[in-house]
Enzyme design. Structure first.
Site: not given
Ligand code: UD1
Length: 422
Positions: A22-23, A93, A117, A122-126, A328, A398
């Site tokens: 899926k991912n 997301r 969520c 789970r922010p998107v700042d990065l 995580i 899902r």
């Molecule tokens: C993806 C997977 C999810 C998995 C996760 C970790 C998909 C669709 N989902 O989620 O199943 O559990 O990887 O292996 O592939 N973070 C920030 N800022 C950002 C982005 C992330 O602080 O801009 C933090 C998140 O809040 C979280 C951590 O980084 O605590 C990991 O997130 P991330 O690796 O981005 O996971 P996803 O891509 O959301």
């Protein structure tokens, strides 16, 4: 709403097939936004999340068609819109990952913030820092992120944390940028690798795939074609827990061993002997002979957070006290009170959990709080005495393709029922 009624204690036996990841399928579907043309994607799991993302793509102007259950044809004749709206993004997301490819195609995008969520902020700042480094001006208003670039230019980007989604979004935004992008501290999950391999199959110039330093040399044009998605390592891990609890009578077909290294290493540390024959994997070691262990979830190649809940179900039946540290996501222990309703003895403090082994699960009425938590409850219910009702199974739909069909084939007593409310 749908729920599962599971009568536990039936002996399970047979081979369970692993579907496409899926991912990996989700970002690869997003990547069809990058370039005009026709894409054939094989081994796409037939899941709710894939349908949701297909709807997002269709709203943006793509045509998505199922050639068969696991093959999708996507036609991109240009985008009608650069906007992914809240009503679609809020349900999943991962649809935020359309932003990078829309930017690559149109040099602008407007995508709803994913919002809260169940498993943390789970922010998107990065993601946004990456887009900015590539030349986008970012504005956030009314719950939307807007990106505009005169030109996308390669850059050196160092991620604070190896985020899977941010790595995928930035790689896709960079494939057609001018010049070279170097992404450091990139995520190295097999699904990120699969996305990069897909882009390379279209002519993208990416090196360092599968390492934490990904280099992308922008190209003018890509050539869409056909691609087969990798097997789902999380589905494989989930079913390996079933294999253990069935004393090896359940065998898993189609898993890629290297993708499961840290999970299998922990099972071995517990005392499991992993058996393999051609494309089958199973574990016959009796649960009574397993030892408690300590697990810490980490970015790949560490122990995957997406197998934490299923591991906790297994640990519940292992004598002694096991420990899990979730690093995580905050708030990813929502399955704990539910497992405790089923007779588990689990205590938590912050992001740590201590699991004291019990002889057996009790049946109870429980609630799936997220996808993997739901899987952990179904496994517990299959080995509990009596009848368990698992509600809110839309979470499970899902990410697990026809779970009940696969389990019924093994001899499980599981049926989908309608319940009021939840
Ligand atoms: C993806 C997977 C999810 C998995 C996760 C970790 C998909 C669709 N989902 O989620 O199943 O559990 O990887 O292996 O592939 N973070 C920030 N800022 C950002 C982005 C992330 O602080 O801009 C933090 C998140 O809040 C979280 C951590 O980084 O605590 C990991 O997130 P991330 O690796 O981005 O996971 P996803 O891509 O959301």
């Amino acid at each position: 709403m749908d729920a599962y009624r599971i009568v536990g204690g039936k002996s399970l036996e047979g081979v369970i097939e692993i579907g496409g990841a899926k991912n990996a399928a989700l970002p690869i579907l997003c990547a069809t936004l990058v370039e005009k043309g026709t894409y054939i994607l094989k081994n796409v799991p037939a899941l709710k999340d894939i349908k949701t993302l297909s709807k997002v793509l269709e709203k943006l102007g793509l045509q998505v068609e199922n050639l068969d259950k696991n093959t999708l044809k996507v036609v991109n004749t240009g985008l009608d819109s650069v906007e992914a709206t809240y009503d679609l993004v809020k349900t999943m997301r991962a649809s935020f990952t359309v932003m990078g490819p829309i930017i690559a195609h149109e040099k602008k995008a407007k995508v709803s913030l994913p919002g809260g969520c169940a498993i943390g902020a789970r922010p998107v700042d990065l993601h946004l820092k990456g887009f900015e480094a590539l030349g986008c001006e970012i504005q956030i208003h009314h719950g939307y992120v807007e990106a505009n670039a005169k030109e996308l230019k390669g850059a050196r980007i160092v991620l604070d944390f190896p985020s899977v989604g941010a790595t995928e979004n930035i790689v896709m935004a960079a494939v057609k940028a001018k010049g070279t992008t170097v992404l450091e501290n990139a995520a190295i999950e097999p699904e990120v690798e699969d996305l990069c391999n897909f882009l390379v199959s279209m002519g993208a110039k990416i090196t360092g795939i599968g390492t934490s330093k990904i280099t992308i040399e922008g190209v003018e044009k890509l050539t869409p074609g056909e691609y087969t998605i990798i097997p789902d390592r999380i589905e494989a891990g989930t079913y390996l827990v079933l294999s253990i609890l069935s004393k090896g009578k359940v065998k898993v077909r189609g898993a890629i061993r290297e993708h499961l290294d840290s999970f299998l290493a922990k099972l071995e540390e517990m005392g499991c002997e992993i058996k393999e024959d051609k494309d089958l994997m199973w574990i016959e070691t009796a649960i009574e002979n397993l030892k408690p262990v300590r697990v810490k979830t980490l970015p790949h190649p560490g122990f995957p957070t997406d197998l934490q809940a299923q591991m906790m179900t297994l640990m519940t039946l292992v004598g002694g006290t096991s420990e899990i540290k979730e690093t995580i996501f905050e708030n990813r222990f929502m399955h704990v009170p539910e497992l405790n309703r089923m007779g588990a003895k689990i205590k938590t403090d912050g992001n740590s959990a201590w699991i004291e082994g019990v002889k057996q699960f009790d049946s109870a009425e429980v609630m799936a709080s997220d996808l993997r938590a739901g899987a952990s409850l179904v496994i517990a219910a299959l080995f509990a005495e009596g009848e368990t009702i698992v509600t809110r199974i839309y979470h499970i739909d899902r990410g697990y393709e026809i779970l009940e069909d696969k389990l019924i084939k093994l001899g499980a007593h599981i049926e989908r029922i309608k319940v009021e409310g939840v």
